[in-house]
Design an enzyme around this catalytic site. Structure first.
Site, PDB file in Angstrom:
ATOM      1  N   GLY A 269       8.111 -31.149  -2.665  1.00  0.00           N
ATOM      2  CA  GLY A 269       8.952 -32.350  -2.703  1.00  0.00           C
ATOM      3  C   GLY A 269      10.369 -32.016  -3.135  1.00  0.00           C
ATOM      4  N   SER A 270      10.956 -32.882  -3.931  1.00  0.00           N
ATOM      5  CA  SER A 270      12.381 -32.761  -4.255  1.00  0.00           C
ATOM      6  C   SER A 270      12.699 -31.539  -5.072  1.00  0.00           C
ATOM      7  CB  SER A 270      12.850 -34.009  -5.005  1.00  0.00           C
ATOM      8  OG  SER A 270      12.586 -35.144  -4.224  1.00  0.00           O
ATOM      9  N   THR A 271      11.721 -30.927  -5.701  1.00  0.00           N
ATOM     10  CA  THR A 271      12.052 -29.711  -6.446  1.00  0.00           C
ATOM     11  C   THR A 271      12.520 -28.619  -5.497  1.00  0.00           C
ATOM     12  OG1 THR A 271       9.728 -29.056  -6.378  1.00  0.00           O
ATOM     13  CG2 THR A 271      10.507 -30.084  -8.410  1.00  0.00           C
TER      14      THR A 271
ATOM     15  N   LYS B  66      14.659 -28.971  -3.361  1.00  0.00           N
ATOM     16  CA  LYS B  66      16.096 -29.121  -3.157  1.00  0.00           C
ATOM     17  C   LYS B  66      16.865 -28.062  -3.928  1.00  0.00           C
ATOM     18  CE  LYS B  66      15.688 -34.033  -2.282  1.00  0.00           C
ATOM     19  NZ  LYS B  66      15.538 -35.348  -2.921  1.00  0.00           N
TER      20      LYS B  66
END
Lengths: 477, 484
Positions: B217-219, B221
């Protein structure tokens, strides 16, 4: 030491010069019993050491109960040594120490297997083996004392024959005969069970030797030639063939092909040594091979044994009932021992079924290693060679033949058992002499040893004639 | 008669020679293959007679062998079994081992090559050597803190010292009690194992580095931002159109931000803001511009697509090697087929925390022989330089902002600068989310890196938030370290 009679002729008697030029020296054979004592003490020490090592290896501490039992056996063996000094002072010095070591190693290993199983008291095969050893030694002493001259046995050869057959037939009798492991070999009277067939081999050896010696001339020289081979007359060979065939049939019906093989080998070798005809060997071996082939086809369990021998690691044969599981586990045990062995009490010989009897050699191979096995084989070879020595050095043919026969029976038995366990030949179910658990086997083998001692005593007892050329000055050669 | 006797003697001699040969063949030539046969139980039993070495945490044994009364001679005992199960693994009699029990089996059982001289010595003295003791880098206080913080959630926590790579805590839930598999009753062990295997929550997996990995997920990024900075063509202030919806090329799907609107105010949004507020659309745009190959390279630099051994073997985290345009977009915010383990995400944070260099993660402090001589000692080793010092310090600042003023606010600790990044990963369309947090503290002199994953949505399906669930867990672990 008696003085050397000096038969030097006087100057006045020229006729006796010739005879007197031969100086006879009566040489009395050297005393061997001291050597035997030293070796025997060493052997007893080895036995005690083996038991101590087993105890240390299994539990890390000594237990003096069993050690003292072994010590008592040692005293009994020293008693046999004393008996030898009294009744057979010139007997072979190596035989008693050798069988002491073998017997003691067997006891130590059976005891070790007991410790692995947690058995004790009368349940434990090791204690029973020690008791049977004591009985066997006493009987051996009795044989030595009663039979002062082996030629007595020649007179009783027909008695020997009858007793041999009776012993073989005993397990077939309804009340006392029993079946164990599919073979009808045992006789049980109360708590005691023994295998008469083991003693039977001694009786038949005596009979074969006795009969062959008296009939050897007619066997080897008289007869008809068929196919280029000399066959004796029926009346000469008849009795012996009848006895032999009867033994074979009895054994085959009792499903003990191992002992049948033993008797066959004994018969063949004694026949050959007595008559010198190698055609017998050829004929005999052919008969044996044909018989074995037929047996493996007709008798299912023999076929099973041959399959297990040829293809032991096949998973189907491994898992089958009566298959190669036991054989393969024995081989694993050997492999685990390697050259040095795992050490007494440190391996897992109990994994192999019946390790105390059929597979005692695998158990010893596992814990004592290849070195131990070589030592045991060497001891057996030495024992057999002492027996053969009687054959070579003996003066009377009966004694020579009997000595060779008894020694060969041991050699063949060792080969059949250890060969079966190491996949040289299929397994047969014979016991390893002196090592394996089994009272009857011990008794029979100790009696064989006693007979060999008696024979060797006679061999040594005859003074050796040493003829020296005359060395008096002034006599013309 | 003598001639015949000689012949018979020769035959007997030949028979005995056959026996000498056959026994030699079995005990020397064929011995190795006989010992290796699977049906040979003696080899197995022999291994039981050595006292297996203990596994120690801070000098205290968490796994040790005690004398037992049966044929197997020793019983393996695990103190606090479930807590350390992912680390120690289990040890069975004959059904296999896992974890450290397996990875360092040769040291623990005393049969490693380094202990060869011990073995020779014991051959002479006739005793079996004891196994070596393995001291782990795990800190029992932090391990307990991580365990308590994770509570009843299904997931994993890993804490690593970024300066050395030493793993300070490794917790995975649900877990199992290895004592149940160490019993000397093979049937019971097989039953227990089958029960554990059939449990749908998968207690046998060490979720910190193995099992079915979650999308980060956003990690993820962090990886894309790092790729952008490393390329030299972007800075933290590089801007992108601030859209509220982004159609996914070649499909009818729409990419949205978590806020369902734009990423903060303004027509454009910087990478820094996008990271702070954890917006998907700017990163999707960034990822498209970078192209999957650049992202792949950066991901590989961090350790993706590579299995490492700590000495437990990790399952590879995945960044797909070939992606088309829509998938590149999805991967930019850690979806599509991107998968990561907590260990992998911790390594990303480790690079940022350690000036761009990832130290090799490692569980084993030292291995000591029974007479206390060290056999192996752990020295910190560089795994790889993933990013430049410059990029690392920029990224660190971005992560600090994400905690102090961004969406990872529950990771704040009074008086300490905490760097962190949350992530909420979608699994299937209606499946519960995987909730992530990774971070380190103090940001200026990092003492610990932590990575947390809470699977199964934290029990809240698609309603649990990464700031609500894994971030506080991460904070508690950071606090535990900092309070030492």
């Amino acid at each position: 030491m008696p003085a050397s009679p000096d038969l030097t002729a006087t100057q006045a008697n020229p006729v006796s010069t010739f005879t007197s030029s031969i100086r006879l020296k009566l040489r009395v054979p050297a005393r061997l019993r001291n050597l035997e004592l030293v070796l025997l003490v060493l052997a007893i020490g080895i036995d005690l050491g083996a038991i101590a090592l087993v105890q240390l290896g299994v539990s890390g501490e000594l237990e003096f109960g069993v050690l003292s039992l072994m010590g008592a056996l040692g005293v009994l063996l020293l008693g046999m040594h004393v008996a030898l000094r009294l009744v057979a002072p010139d007997a072979d010095a190596l035989i008693l120490p050798i069988i002491t070591v073998l017997n003691g190693l067997g006891i130590a290993m059976i005891y070790r297997l007991d410790l692995g199983d947690g058995a004790s008291g009368w349940d434990s095969a090791g204690i029973r083996q020690m008791v049977w050893t004591a009985i066997a030694v006493v009987l051996a002493i009795a044989v030595l004392v009663v039979i002062r001259n082996h030629r007595v046995l020649q007179r009783y050869r027909y008695v020997a024959m009858l007793s041999g057959i009776v012993l073989l037939i005993l397990p077939m009798l309804p009340l006392i005969g029993t079946v164990k492991n599919g073979a009808r070999l045992w006789v049980e009277i109360g708590p005691f069970s023994f295998q008469p067939g083991e003693l039977g081999k001694v009786a038949l050896a005596v009979f074969f030797a006795g009969y062959l010696v008296t009939a050897r001339d007619s066997l080897s020289m008289v007869g008809r030639r068929i196919l280029g081979m000399q066959f004796p007359r029926a009346r000469d060979l008849g009795p012996i063939l009848v006895v032999f065939a009867a033994s074979m049939l009895v054994l085959i019906f009792q499903r003990d092909l191992g002992t049948a093989l033993l008797y066959f080998g004994l018969f063949l070798v004694m026949l050959y040594v007595a008559t010198g005809r190698s055609s017998w060997i050829v004929l005999g071996l052919t008969l044996f091979v044909v018989g074995a082939f037929v047996a493996s086809r007709l008798l299912s369990y023999v076929g099973g044994r041959v399959d297990a021998w040829l293809d032991a690691f096949n998973p189907e044969i491994y898992d089958a009932r009566g298959g190669s599981y036991q054989l393969v586990q024995g081989l694993f045990g050997f492999a685990d021992g390697g050259i040095l062995g795992t050490g007494l009490g440190r391996g897992s010989p109990g994994i192999t079924p019946l390790a105390e009897s059929d597979y005692i050699v695998s158990a010893l191979g596992e814990e004592l290693g290849l070195i131990g096995i070589f030592a045991i084989l060497g001891l057996y070879l030495l024992f057999v060679s002492r027996g053969f020595r009687i054959g070579f050095a003996g003066q009377d043919d009966f004694g020579r033949l009997l000595g060779v026969g008894l020694a060969f029976v041991i050699a063949l038995q060792v080969f059949v058992v250890i060969g079966g366990v190491t996949r040289v030949i299929p397994l047969t179910g014979l016991t390893t002499p002196f090592l394996a658990a089994g009272g009857s086997s011990l008794v029979a083998n100790w009696i064989i040893a006693a007979l060999l001692l008696r024979l060797s005593d006679t061999v040594r007892n005859q003074p050796l004639l040493v003829v020296e050329p005359d060395s008096r000055p002034g006599v013309n050669a | 008669m003598n001639k015949e006797l000689k012949r018979v003697s020769t035959v007997v001699l030949l028979l005995f020679i056959a026996l000498f040969v056959s026994t030699t063949v079995i005990q020397v030539l064929a011995a190795d293959s006989l010992k290796a046969d699977a049906r040979n139980s003696r080899t197995l039993y022999a291994s039981y007679s050595a006292q297996r070495g203990p596994i120690l945490v801070d000098g205290q044994p968490i796994a040790y062998s005690e004398a037992a009364d049966d044929q197997y001679k020793f019983q393996r005992i695990y103190s606090n079994g479930p807590l350390y199960a992912p680390v120690t693994g289990y040890l069975t009699l004959n059904q296999g081992n896992t974890g450290i029990e397996s990875a360092l089996n040769s040291y623990l059982s005393g049969t490693s090559n380094n202990q060869f001289l011990d073995q020779v010595n014991s051959l002479l003295t006739g005793q079996t050597p004891k196994g070596a003791a393995v001291e782990l880098t795990i800190d029992p206080v932090i391990q307990q803190a991580a365990w308590d913080a994770l509570g009843d959630y299904q997931g994993a926590v890993i804490a690593i010292d970024p300066a050395t790579g030493a793993i300070l805590a490794m917790v995975s839930k649900p877990t199992f009690d290895p004592n149940l598999l160490a019993v000397h009753d093979t049937n019971a062990v097989i039953d227990t194992y089958n029960t554990l295997l059939e449990d749908p929550t998968g207690p046998l997996f060490n979720r910190t580095l193995a099992g079915a990995l979650d999308p980060p997920g956003s990690t993820f990024k962090l990886v894309v931002a790092a790729a952008a900075l490393e390329s030299g063509q972007y800075t933290a202030d590089s801007a992108f159109p601030n859209l509220s919806e982004l159609p996914l090329p070649q499909s009818s799907s729409i990419v949205r931000n978590a806020s369902q609107g734009t990423c903060g105010s303004g027509d454009t949004v910087t990478i820094a803001t996008a990271l702070r507020l954890s917006c998907n659309i700017p990163f999707a745009e960034l990822g498209s511009e970078l192209g999957y190959r650049t992202i792949l390279e950066q991901a590989n630099a961090f350790g993706f697509n590579e299995s490492i051994s700590v000495p437990l073997t990790s399952t590879q985290s995945v960044y797909p090697r070939v992606l088309d345009a829509p998938r590149t977009m999805l991967s930019s915010f850690g979806q599509d087929e991107v998968r990561a383990s907590p260990l992998q995400m911790a390594m990303v944070s480790m690079a940022i925390a350690n000036g761009g260099e990832i130290m090799r993660p490692n569980l084993v402090e030292s291995i000591v022989s029974p007479d206390l001589t060290p056999i192996e000692t752990f020295t910190p080793e560089v795994f790889r330089r993933a990013i430049s010092q410059q990029t690392a310090s920029t990224m660190a600042q971005l992560m600090v902002d994400a905690v102090s003023t961004g969406v990872a606010s529950n990771a704040r600790i009074d008086g300490v600068e905490v760097a962190g990044k949350t992530g909420t990963a979608q699994n299937g369309e209606d499946d519960p989310y995987s909730l992530w947090f990774t971070g380190f503290a103090p940001a200026n002199d990092p003492k610990v890196v932590v990575a947390v994953v809470v699977q199964n949505g934290g029990g809240l399906g698609q309603n649990g938030g990464s700031n609500e669930i894994p971030a506080p867990i991460g904070r508690k672990v950071l606090e535990a370290v900092l309070s030492q």
